[in-house]
Scaffold this motif. Sequence first.
Motif, short mmCIF file in Angstrom:
data_model
loop_
_atom_site.label_atom_id
_atom_site.label_comp_id
_atom_site.label_asym_id
_atom_site.label_seq_id
_atom_site.Cartn_x
_atom_site.Cartn_y
_atom_site.Cartn_z
N TRP A 202 0.81 -1.22 0.00
CA TRP A 202 0.00 0.00 0.00
C TRP A 202 0.83 1.26 0.00
O TRP A 202 0.41 2.28 -0.55
CB TRP A 202 -1.04 -0.04 1.12
N TRP A 203 2.03 1.22 0.56
CA TRP A 203 2.92 2.36 0.37
C TRP A 203 3.39 2.42 -1.08
O TRP A 203 3.61 3.50 -1.64
CB TRP A 203 4.10 2.30 1.34
N PHE A 206 0.58 3.91 -3.10
CA PHE A 206 0.57 5.36 -2.83
C PHE A 206 1.66 6.06 -3.63
O PHE A 206 1.46 7.15 -4.16
CB PHE A 206 0.74 5.61 -1.33
N SER A 222 -4.51 6.71 3.04
CA SER A 222 -4.56 5.26 2.81
C SER A 222 -3.40 4.51 3.44
O SER A 222 -3.61 3.62 4.28
CB SER A 222 -4.63 4.97 1.31
N PRO A 223 -2.14 4.79 3.06
CA PRO A 223 -1.06 4.02 3.68
C PRO A 223 -0.92 4.28 5.17
O PRO A 223 -0.49 3.39 5.91
CB PRO A 223 0.19 4.47 2.91
N SER A 227 -1.13 1.25 7.71
CA SER A 227 -0.02 1.04 8.65
C SER A 227 -0.53 0.92 10.07
O SER A 227 -0.06 0.07 10.85
CB SER A 227 0.98 2.20 8.54
#
Length: 273
Positions: A202-203, A206, A222-223, A227
């Motif tokens: 997800w990072w 992003f 989001s990230p 996290s």
Amino acid sequence: MSGFPWAAFGTGAAVAAGAALAVMLATFVFAVSRGRHRYVDVAWGVAFTAVAASAYGMSAGYGDPARRGLVLGLTAVWGLRLAVHIARRGRGHGEDPRYEAYLAKARGSRAAYALRAVYLLQGALVLIVSLPVQAASYIPGPLGPAAAVGVLLWVTGVLFEAVGDHQLARFKADPRNRGRIMDRGLWSWTRHPNYFGDFCVWWGLFAVACDAWQAAAVSVVSPLAMSYLLTRGSGKALLERHMADRPGWADYASRTSGFLPRPPRKRAGASPG
């Protein structure tokens, strides 16, 4: 680069919300008919794929075709692999103990509580966490260096998830390991290779959205949210509370990183040679 198409993005976000809701409601109906709600974990990856597909379709004529195809492909591979893995892992099992304990709190209709507190909540999380996928689909300019970094992070994450899941499945399949803590392979470098993998995925997605500051600004939540969920919410923290009383867990935790991978420490009392 022309301006970010905010109006089209807003319309697409509404369609994405409908896609996530449709997956969750269909899963709810199926789960109620089967008498167990563990199927929502399978729906998690499917819902992300549905959102990515809706973003791909709605962003036609606005976003760069290469980036639109990239984020759809990355999200679908991650989401469908996860869904298939969870479906196979749960085959032949009853209700997940986590949901059994959680839904025991219901006052009144258990199904209504599950719909509100599990399915609709997870649908909302899908919509929030998928913001980089949605926003990146509407970036009109070509792929840039940030996208390359994002793909590298995504590949790292998927490898950690897939390899970690495979190693754990093989470990559990051996009757000699019954009751033992998995401490081999990637599991000797981090107690949660699958959660670390999600973190990287997800990072990475992003980062793909960071080719435009507008997309980065609208999707950075989001990230950060993922996290938090992975380290403090329903991921690592919840699982480790469940594992705390298992024989061998304290020793394993003392020598193995809790999240970010690193070489394992030596066992207490091990000889230096």
